[in-house]
Every structure is written in structure tokens, then in C-alpha cells.
Design a protein around this motif. Structure first.
Motif, mmCIF file in Angstrom:
data_model
loop_
_atom_site.group_PDB
_atom_site.id
_atom_site.type_symbol
_atom_site.label_atom_id
_atom_site.label_comp_id
_atom_site.label_asym_id
_atom_site.label_seq_id
_atom_site.Cartn_x
_atom_site.Cartn_y
_atom_site.Cartn_z
ATOM 1 N N LEU A 13 0.831 -1.205 0.000
ATOM 2 C CA LEU A 13 0.000 0.000 0.000
ATOM 3 C C LEU A 13 0.866 1.257 0.000
ATOM 4 O O LEU A 13 0.575 2.224 -0.724
ATOM 5 C CB LEU A 13 -0.918 -0.012 1.223
ATOM 6 C CG LEU A 13 -2.103 -0.986 1.165
ATOM 7 C CD1 LEU A 13 -2.773 -1.072 2.531
ATOM 8 C CD2 LEU A 13 -3.103 -0.543 0.110
ATOM 9 N N ALA A 14 1.935 1.269 0.808
ATOM 10 C CA ALA A 14 2.822 2.431 0.856
ATOM 11 C C ALA A 14 3.529 2.640 -0.479
ATOM 12 O O ALA A 14 3.713 3.780 -0.930
ATOM 13 C CB ALA A 14 3.839 2.265 1.974
ATOM 14 N N ALA A 15 3.938 1.532 -1.127
ATOM 15 C CA ALA A 15 4.573 1.645 -2.441
ATOM 16 C C ALA A 15 3.600 2.248 -3.458
ATOM 17 O O ALA A 15 3.998 3.030 -4.329
ATOM 18 C CB ALA A 15 5.055 0.271 -2.906
ATOM 19 N N SER A 16 2.340 1.894 -3.333
ATOM 20 C CA SER A 16 1.329 2.466 -4.224
ATOM 21 C C SER A 16 1.166 3.963 -3.975
ATOM 22 O O SER A 16 1.037 4.750 -4.917
ATOM 23 C CB SER A 16 -0.003 1.745 -4.011
ATOM 24 O OG SER A 16 -1.015 2.323 -4.792
ATOM 25 N N VAL A 17 1.188 4.358 -2.701
ATOM 26 C CA VAL A 17 1.130 5.787 -2.369
ATOM 27 C C VAL A 17 2.308 6.513 -2.995
ATOM 28 O O VAL A 17 2.156 7.570 -3.620
ATOM 29 C CB VAL A 17 1.112 5.981 -0.836
ATOM 30 C CG1 VAL A 17 1.304 7.458 -0.477
ATOM 31 C CG2 VAL A 17 -0.188 5.471 -0.240
ATOM 32 N N ARG A 18 3.508 5.957 -2.844
ATOM 33 C CA ARG A 18 4.730 6.605 -3.370
ATOM 34 C C ARG A 18 4.660 6.773 -4.890
ATOM 35 O O ARG A 18 5.105 7.797 -5.433
ATOM 36 C CB ARG A 18 5.957 5.759 -2.984
ATOM 37 C CG ARG A 18 7.259 6.137 -3.693
ATOM 38 C CD ARG A 18 7.756 7.497 -3.254
ATOM 39 N NE ARG A 18 8.989 7.865 -3.923
ATOM 40 C CZ ARG A 18 9.055 8.584 -5.028
ATOM 41 N NH1 ARG A 18 7.918 8.998 -5.620
ATOM 42 N NH2 ARG A 18 10.221 8.898 -5.556
ATOM 43 N N SER A 19 4.094 5.791 -5.574
ATOM 44 C CA SER A 19 4.053 5.849 -7.042
ATOM 45 C C SER A 19 3.210 7.013 -7.558
ATOM 46 O O SER A 19 3.325 7.402 -8.714
ATOM 47 C CB SER A 19 3.509 4.533 -7.598
ATOM 48 O OG SER A 19 2.145 4.358 -7.225
ATOM 49 N N GLY A 20 2.389 7.601 -6.694
ATOM 50 C CA GLY A 20 1.549 8.711 -7.115
ATOM 51 C C GLY A 20 2.215 10.065 -7.039
ATOM 52 O O GLY A 20 1.559 11.078 -7.326
ATOM 53 N N PHE A 21 3.503 10.134 -6.687
ATOM 54 C CA PHE A 21 4.177 11.417 -6.520
ATOM 55 C C PHE A 21 5.480 11.455 -7.317
ATOM 56 O O PHE A 21 6.312 10.560 -7.207
ATOM 57 C CB PHE A 21 4.486 11.670 -5.038
ATOM 58 C CG PHE A 21 3.255 11.778 -4.188
ATOM 59 C CD1 PHE A 21 2.750 10.666 -3.538
ATOM 60 C CD2 PHE A 21 2.581 12.983 -4.066
ATOM 61 C CE1 PHE A 21 1.610 10.740 -2.758
ATOM 62 C CE2 PHE A 21 1.441 13.082 -3.290
ATOM 63 C CZ PHE A 21 0.955 11.950 -2.642
ATOM 64 N N ASP A 22 5.614 12.494 -8.106
ATOM 65 C CA ASP A 22 6.820 12.691 -8.915
ATOM 66 C C ASP A 22 7.590 13.889 -8.351
ATOM 67 O O ASP A 22 7.623 14.971 -8.930
ATOM 68 C CB ASP A 22 6.444 12.933 -10.381
ATOM 69 C CG ASP A 22 7.675 13.039 -11.274
ATOM 70 O OD1 ASP A 22 8.747 12.571 -10.849
ATOM 71 O OD2 ASP A 22 7.563 13.606 -12.378
ATOM 72 N N ILE A 23 8.188 13.675 -7.171
ATOM 73 C CA ILE A 23 8.963 14.736 -6.510
ATOM 74 C C ILE A 23 10.329 14.165 -6.146
ATOM 75 O O ILE A 23 10.504 12.949 -6.066
ATOM 76 C CB ILE A 23 8.257 15.252 -5.233
ATOM 77 C CG1 ILE A 23 8.097 14.123 -4.208
ATOM 78 C CG2 ILE A 23 6.914 15.868 -5.574
ATOM 79 C CD1 ILE A 23 7.567 14.595 -2.851
ATOM 80 N N PRO A 24 11.328 15.027 -5.929
ATOM 81 C CA PRO A 24 12.618 14.527 -5.476
ATOM 82 C C PRO A 24 12.471 13.832 -4.116
ATOM 83 O O PRO A 24 11.763 14.328 -3.238
ATOM 84 C CB PRO A 24 13.483 15.787 -5.351
ATOM 85 C CG PRO A 24 12.757 16.843 -6.108
ATOM 86 C CD PRO A 24 11.308 16.493 -6.065
ATOM 87 N N VAL A 25 13.115 12.697 -3.979
ATOM 88 C CA VAL A 25 13.098 11.958 -2.721
ATOM 89 C C VAL A 25 14.533 11.563 -2.359
ATOM 90 O O VAL A 25 15.247 10.971 -3.186
ATOM 91 C CB VAL A 25 12.209 10.705 -2.807
ATOM 92 C CG1 VAL A 25 12.381 9.833 -1.558
ATOM 93 C CG2 VAL A 25 10.746 11.093 -2.957
ATOM 94 N N ILE A 26 14.952 11.918 -1.159
ATOM 95 C CA ILE A 26 16.277 11.560 -0.661
ATOM 96 C C ILE A 26 16.144 10.316 0.201
ATOM 97 O O ILE A 26 15.364 10.295 1.154
ATOM 98 C CB ILE A 26 16.897 12.702 0.171
ATOM 99 C CG1 ILE A 26 16.956 13.995 -0.643
ATOM 100 C CG2 ILE A 26 18.281 12.325 0.669
ATOM 101 C CD1 ILE A 26 17.346 15.212 0.187
#
Length: 750
Positions: A13-26
Motif C-alpha cells: 500500500l505504501a509503495a502504491s502511495v509513493r508511485s503517485g508522486f513525482d517529486i525529489p526523494v532523498i
């Protein structure tokens, strides 16, 4: 929807949430410094970005998905840390975080358990950057640099975008080459060369770890093309990060839980768990405004009020403009004593109006509220010498030994002598929460103290006095009975009180020849037990004399054979089979065939394995630290300390430190081969150790100041080394630390 694998479902579920955002991630990983680098990057970048980041040290298989789940449309930058404890775990975390920029802080000995060697650990951690565009790291870690170079040339070779490496080094050419590091008056100035231009920053810290963490942050700022002036301004204002929740003794029989690091509802719930584990009838929560949560304040503080009510908190002190403004939201909780102050200074002016006694107090606030000022007023001032006890490391050590046991094998843990000097009920409470089966103390008074602290686990008393048998029954303590005298006295007391089937433990002597029934005693023992209805034999046990020495393997096997034969005779006579236990810490490691029904874990729990087989997997849980009281310049020909034993052969700088033999620092270390650690360098003892002080030579250590920290033992100086220098064993060092030395209990969130 019902799922069979809850952690896997949470991660998906968290991976699905992450896939919805195209922002820089460190994405940040490494042995140490992950949380500090994350929090410092937040401090440096919060004015440029709307940042979502891991709360606290949420870097585990559960912590990472919970962190990423917080992403929403307002965020323009993500900063997440990832930690692993065994191979294969990072692949799951990489799918959740998907970092565009990676930071590998360092590689060290921390969390080595679960990996074949450090190279495997590095390669596993590198999986976090399989799809990253940039990787920042220190080139001076040779094995790390070698692994990253190979990773970028092989694993990432087929990628559409090759991995851009941004390294830094104090020793060789790198993207950021460090030219100089100068420390002065609590600050460090760092000069470097980046893209053929000189750059410099100043940070308000002097320790090596902070310098390393700051340079990792600096590399990201340079990569992101932040103006040099803005970088310098931000680095100069970096604030310390209180990394771990700390449990300290306070005045008037209080326990102070200091979690003054950040303030949000998720971490508050964790802190409240710790508060309510202290088994104190009264509880106070002192909380600051919750900053930068991204939530509407009405909803935030309404939920806070509900949490306090559900938890049964009776006194709440809110500090900050927002809490004061929304104080009416707490009115529905009629049982709550509530007080509100505009800022910390306002509360401190009214501090004398409050009575804190016989209670547990939780301090939880955002860093800007400076709750350390409140902590100083609440904490018990005993001594500048402090022993920290890492309870999370202790639980990790417990798991190392549990993994060696067959399913169903029970665990009895030694907490005698105040848990080997680490603290009685504080350690016992964590063990109870961790699911151990039995605790063991030496004397009845130790067991009574645990019962009074709320410990409910079965407790065996190894050296019970016959005068304490009635008290033991009253407090549900189970005696070790080792001869007919102890047995008959206990039976007389039990029959007089009128108890039935009271659990006791029969000690057998199989070769240690300290306490216990001999084989020749069994006929008399079984005949007597056959007439006793007041007793139930809970376990039968013996003690291995030389389990840690392979030279005596034949003798150990002889002991085990005798033990099994004696247990068989007892079980036949009793008509039932009590639990059997023989193995101590060394026996658990060396003799898995003798684990029987239960094992007794002692020194290994505290991070020391006398067998030498597990030292790379165990973490020393205790660290003893003090401070420098004074520094003096001493000329050649002078002497230091009592009896003029410390001879000065050249001009030296001598530091007097606040520890002596009354604190448990052995006077035998005065023999000249021992040292302490100051600024990560050895400072040899000079002269005779006195009752409260001793002196060390700091001539060859730069930038040392009065008030600086001194490590007596810890990760950088193992307690085994002190024991070797003093000609003794780690047990004696650990149990000898004086009660005037304050204990601070640390609970990490890994």
C-alpha cells in the motif's frame, strides 16, 4: 479486506502511495547518522521545500511504509531513512521509498548481526539506490568506496541513467575534497574544494560524528546548487538532535522520560507507551505545540485531547501559543488537570508552583521550545559521571540468542545484582515486554523490589535466606532449594502458611561444587518430596563449570550426562517431569544439544559473550561516561597524584576527570596500561586513581576543553578491555559501578 501477511500488505500500500508522486526523494542509509542527516537536511531545506520525512528513526520494515504513507499533494521533497537487520530487507524498502538521490552515511560495526561480513552488509544497503540518479558518500571508507564503484559499474551499468557519484574525502581527490577542518571554542570550520572553487562552512559542533554528518548534508546542498551563502548560514545554525528517548531518575521519586526531539501524534503515542510502562500511579505529560504537521490545528488538538483521555492521563501541561489558544478543546476531559503556558520561559517562571513526586513525567516537545531547560529542573542531580543503558540493544542481544534455540525452548534471564549493574526493574520491564519466561535474582530483596515495581513474570531466587521464605511466598517468589536444610525449612514455612503446590526449583551439583544436591543425596531427597503436598517442582537445574572453555569439553559433557541421569531419577520418583535447564550464556552457544527445556541467559544479554563466538553479533548495552573537570600544563620533572606515582618526563597537558574508585573505576587500572577515550583518541591514565577523581594525559589530543566528554567504556572502548587491564572479569566491572553513578535508559526506534 482481510490479508494473510500484514507487513507485506502495508508495504504494498505504501509503495502504491509513493508511485503517485513525482517529486525529489532523498533516501538515506548507513550504519550510523541516518536520523541526524535526515533532520539536519530538514533544518537546512525547510524554507525551500514542503518536506515529508520519516518521524524519529522510523527506518524499519514497518517504519518506512508508515513514513511514506504521510506523502500528500502539498509536499515538494521527501527525506526518508532506511535501516535493515538482515539480507533481503532493503529490496522491499527500495520499492517503497524509490529515492532519486541517495546518501550512504558511513559503514561501521553497528547492526552487524544477520550479515556474513561488512561487505555483504554494504551490498545489501546499496540495493536502496538501484534506481537512484545520484549517490552521496564518503570515499575514505575504503570498503564502502570499493563496493560503490563496483555497484555503479555492474548493477547500474544497464540502467538508462548511470548513477552519478558525489563523493567527499579528507584524504584524496573527490567531488568535494576537504582541505582543512579546524576546531575552536565549540565550533568547527570546514574548507573544501568543489568544482574547482573553494567553499567553506562552519558548524556549531566539534565531535567527529557531527562533522561527518554535516559534510554529507553539505554535499547534497552543493549538488542541489543552493547558493554558498545560504548553505553557510544554514550550517552555522544547525541544532543538536536528541536521537533517542531517554529515561532518567528525577527528584522526589520521579521518572523523567525525555523525548524532547520532535512533537507529532505518531511519536507521541510511542512515548506514551513508554510512560505507561513505568508502573507509576501518577503520570504527567508536558507537551509543546506540534509544529509543521500539515494538519488543521483544531482537528490536531481535538485528537490530542482524545488521546490523553483514552490513556487516562491525569495531568497535562501544554506549552505554546497554539495549545494555549485551543485550550478549550481539552475541557471535555473532566478528569484532566490542565495548565497552559505561552512558552517555555513562562512555564519555568511558574515551575515552583508544581509538585512533581512519586510519578512518571513525559517531556515531549519540538526542539525550538528548549525543553532541556525543564529536564534540568526535573532530573536528579547525582554526579557528572553517567552510565547509559541501551535497552533496544539489549533486546537485540536477546534475539541473537533466541535464534539459536529450538522452537518451544524457554528463556530464563539473570537480573541479579541489579541486572549486572544495569538497573533492576528498568531492565526487567523490557524483558517482560519481550516475552521471556523467567527472571532470576540472587536474593529475596531483589525479587521483592521487582514485584513492587509491577513485574509479574515468574521470578526464581538463587540464594534465598531461610529467614526470608515467608516473605518470598507473600511476594510470589520461587526459591532455589539446594540442600535438605533449605528444603525442610521452606516446607515448614509453606505448611504453616497453608500453601499448596508452591513452585520451587531444585539445584543439582554436577561438578561445580558450589551449591546443590549431590547424586548421593537423591534417595533422601525423593523420599522427603514424596511426603510434601505443599510443593511443586517447577524446574531442576545445574550449572556448567567451564562451558566457555573448549579445553574442558569432556568435563562439560560429563556434567550433562550426570545431570540427565539425576533428572531421570527425580522425575521417576515425582511421577511428573519438571523443566530441565543446564546452559548458561556460554552453554547456549557451545552446547545446543544441552538446551533441554529452558536456558539461562546472563552476561550475553548485556553484550558480552565469554565464548567469543558471538561478539560480532552482540551489542554492548552500557556506556560509562564522565567529563573533564580541569586541564593543567605540567612541566617535566613534576609528579601527578598520590604518592607521586605519576612521573612527568616532558611538558604535558593533564586532564582531571570526574571518576574514581568510589564510582567503581578500579584502582588497579593505575598500573599504567589503561586509558580513556577523549575526542575518539586514547588518553592514558597517569598517577594513582583517587576516590572521586583521576588524571589522564591529553598532551597529544588537540582541541580538548574543560567540560568535554570522556568515555570510560562503551562502543569505542569495550568493557572487556577494562577487565583485562584490571586483571578481572567483565562481571566485576559491571556490578561494581556505584549507585551514585546516574543511570540513563535509552530506547531507540530502529
Amino acid at each position: 479486506m482481510r490479508v494473510t501477511a500484514t507487513v507485506t500488505a502495508l508495504q504494498q500500500l505504501a509503495a502504491s502511495v509513493r508511485s503517485g508522486f513525482d517529486i525529489p526523494v532523498i533516501g538515506i542509509t548507513g550504519s550510523n547518522g541516518k536520523t541526524i542527516v535526515k533532520e539536519w537536511l530538514y533544518q537546512l531545506l525547510k524554507d525551500r521545500f514542503s518536506i515529508v520525512r520519516s518521524p524519529g528513526s522510523y527506518n524499519s520494515q514497518i517504519g518506512v511504509p508508515l513514513s511514506v504513507w504521510k506523502m500528500n499533494d502539498q509536499h515538494t521533497l521527501g527525506i526518508f531513512e532506511a535501516g535493515i537487520s538482515e539480507p533481503g530487507e532493503m529490496e522491499s524498502l527500495e520499492r517503497i521509498i524509490r529515492p532519486t538521490v541517495g546518501i550512504f552515511t558511513n559503514i561501521g560495526e553497528a547492526h552487524n548481526q544477520g550479515f556474513l561480513n561488512s561487505r555483504q552488509k554494504i551490498n545489501e544497503k546499496l540495493q536502496l539506490f538501484r534506481h537512484a540518479e545520484v549517490l552521496i558518500y564518503c570515499k575514505d571508507y575504503y570498503e564502502l568506496n570499493e563496493a560503490i564503484q563496483l555497484f555503479s559499474q555492474t548493477v547500474r551499468k544497464s540502467s538508462d541513467k548511470p548513477l552519478q557519484l558525489i563523493s567527499w574525502s579528507q584524504k584524496t581527490e573527490a567531488a568535494l575534497q576537504i582541505l582543512s577542518i579546524r576546531k575552536e571554542q565549540g565550533r568547527t570550520e570546514i574548507e573544501g574544494l568543489f568544482q574547482d572553487r573553494k567553499v567553506s562552512v562552519q558548524i556549531p559542533f566539534v565531535d567527529a560524528a557531527s562533522v561527518e554528518n554535516a559534510i554529507n548534508c553539505w554535499c547534497y546542498m552543493l549538488y542541489a546548487a543552493i547558493p554558498d551563502e545560504e548553505i553557510a548560514d544554514g550550517m552555522a545554525l544547525l541544532k543538536p538532535i536528541a536521537m533517542r528517548l531517554e529515561i532518567r531518575q528525577g527528584d522526589n521519586n520521579t521518572i523523567v522520560i525525555n523525548d524532547a526531539y520532535n512533537s507529532d501524534l505518531t511519536s507521541l503515542q510511542i512515548a506514551l507507551d513508554t510512560l505507561q510502562q513505568q508502573n507509576m500511579t501518577a503520570q504527567t505529560v508536558i507537551l509543546s505545540d506540534m509544529l509543521q504537521t500539515g494538519r488543521a490545528e483544531v482537528a490536531l488538538y481535538s485528537e490530542l485531547s482524545e488521546i490523553l483521555q483514552k490513556r487516562g492521563i491525569r495531568r497535562f501541561i501544554g506549552i505554546g501559543n497554539a495549545l494555549t489558544h485551543y485550550s478549550h478543546l481539552f475541557d471535555a476531559n473532566k478528569d484532566l488537570q490542565k495548565y497552559f503556558f505561552r512558552d517555555t520561559a513562562d512555564f519555568l517562571r511558574h515551575f515552583k508552583d508544581f509538585v512533581f513526586e512519586n510519578e512518571a513525567v513525559l517531556l515531549k516537545g519540538s526542539r525550538s521550545f528548549a525543553f532541556e531547560k525543564i529536564s534540568l529542573l526535573l532530573e536528579q542531580r547525582i554526579h557528572q559521571t553517567v552510565m547509559t543503558v541501551n535497552l533496544s540493544a539489549m533486546v537485540q542481544n536477546l534475539q541473537v540468542f533466541r535464534r539459536r534455540l529450538k522452537p518451544g525452548t524457554r528463556t530464563m534471564v539473570m537480573v541479579k545484582a541489579s541486572s549486572y549493574g544495569s538497573g533492576g526493574h528498568e531492565v526487567a520491564r523490557v524483558l517482560e515486554q519481550s516475552g521471556v519466561d523467567y527472571l532470576t535474582v540472587a536474593y529475596a530483596d531483589e525479587g521483592v523490589a521487582l514485584r513492587k515495581a509491577g513485574i509479574e513474570l515468574p521470578i526464581m531466587v538463587m540464594s534465598p535466606s531461610i529467614d526470608a521464605f515467608d516473605r518470598m511466598i507473600l511476594w510470589r517468589l520461587e526459591p532455589e532449594l539446594f540442600n535438605m536444610r533449605s528444603l525442610t525449612h521452606f516446607v515448614a514455612v509453606a505448611e504453616n502458611i497453608g500453601v499448596k503446590d508452591y513452585p520451587v526449583h531444585i539445584k543439582l551439583d554436577t561438578g561445580m561444587h558450589r551449591l546443590g544436591f549431590m547424586e548421593s543425596d537423591l534417595d533422601e531427597l525423593t523420599a522427603y518430596l514424596d511426603k510434601c503436598s505443599c510443593l511443586r517442582i517447577a524446574s531442576v537445574f545445574s550449572h556448567l563449570a567451564a562451558a566457555d572453555d573448549q579445553a574442558h569439553r569432556a568435563f562439560t559433557q560429563q556434567q550433562a550426562g550426570l545431570f540427565q541421569r539425576m533428572c531421570g531419577k527425580l522425575s521417576d520418583a515425582l511421577g511428573y517431569r519438571p523443566l530441565m535447564h543446564l546452559c548458561n550464556t556460554a552453554g547456549i552457544v557451545q552446547y545446543p544439544e544441552y538446551h533441554f527445556d529452558m536456558v539461562r541467559l546472563g552476561l550475553g544479554l548485556y553484550g558480552i559473550d565469554s565464548s567469543g563466538s558471538l561478539n560480532n553479533q552482540l551489542r554492548q548495552i552500557s556506556a560509562l561516561k564522565t567529563v573533564i573537570a580541569q586541564i593543567k600544563e605540567v612541566d617535566a620533572g613534576e609528579t601527578i597524584g598520590y604518592s607521586r606515582k605519576g612521573k612527568v618526563d616532558r611538558h604535558k597537558r593533564i586532564a582531571t576527570i570526574c571518576i574514581g574508585y568510589a564510582d567503581g573505576y578500579p584502582r588497579a587500572l593505575s598500573r599504567g596500561n589503561a586509558y580513556v577515550m577523549i575526542s575518539n583518541k586514547p588518553a592514558p591514565l597517569i598517577g594513582i586513581i583517587a576516590m572521586d577523581m583521576c588524571m589522564v594525559d591529553i598532551t597529544d589530543i588537540d582541541q580538548v576543553q574543560e567540560g568535554d566528554e570522556v568515555i570510560i567504556f562503551g562502543d569505542a572502548l569495550p568493557i572487556q578491555q577494562l577487565a583485562d587491564w584490571a586483571g578481572t572479569i567483565p562481571y566485576e566491572i559491571m556490578t561494581g559501578i556505584s549507585q551514585r553513578v546516574k543511570r540513563v535508559y535509552i530506547n531507540e526506534t530502529q
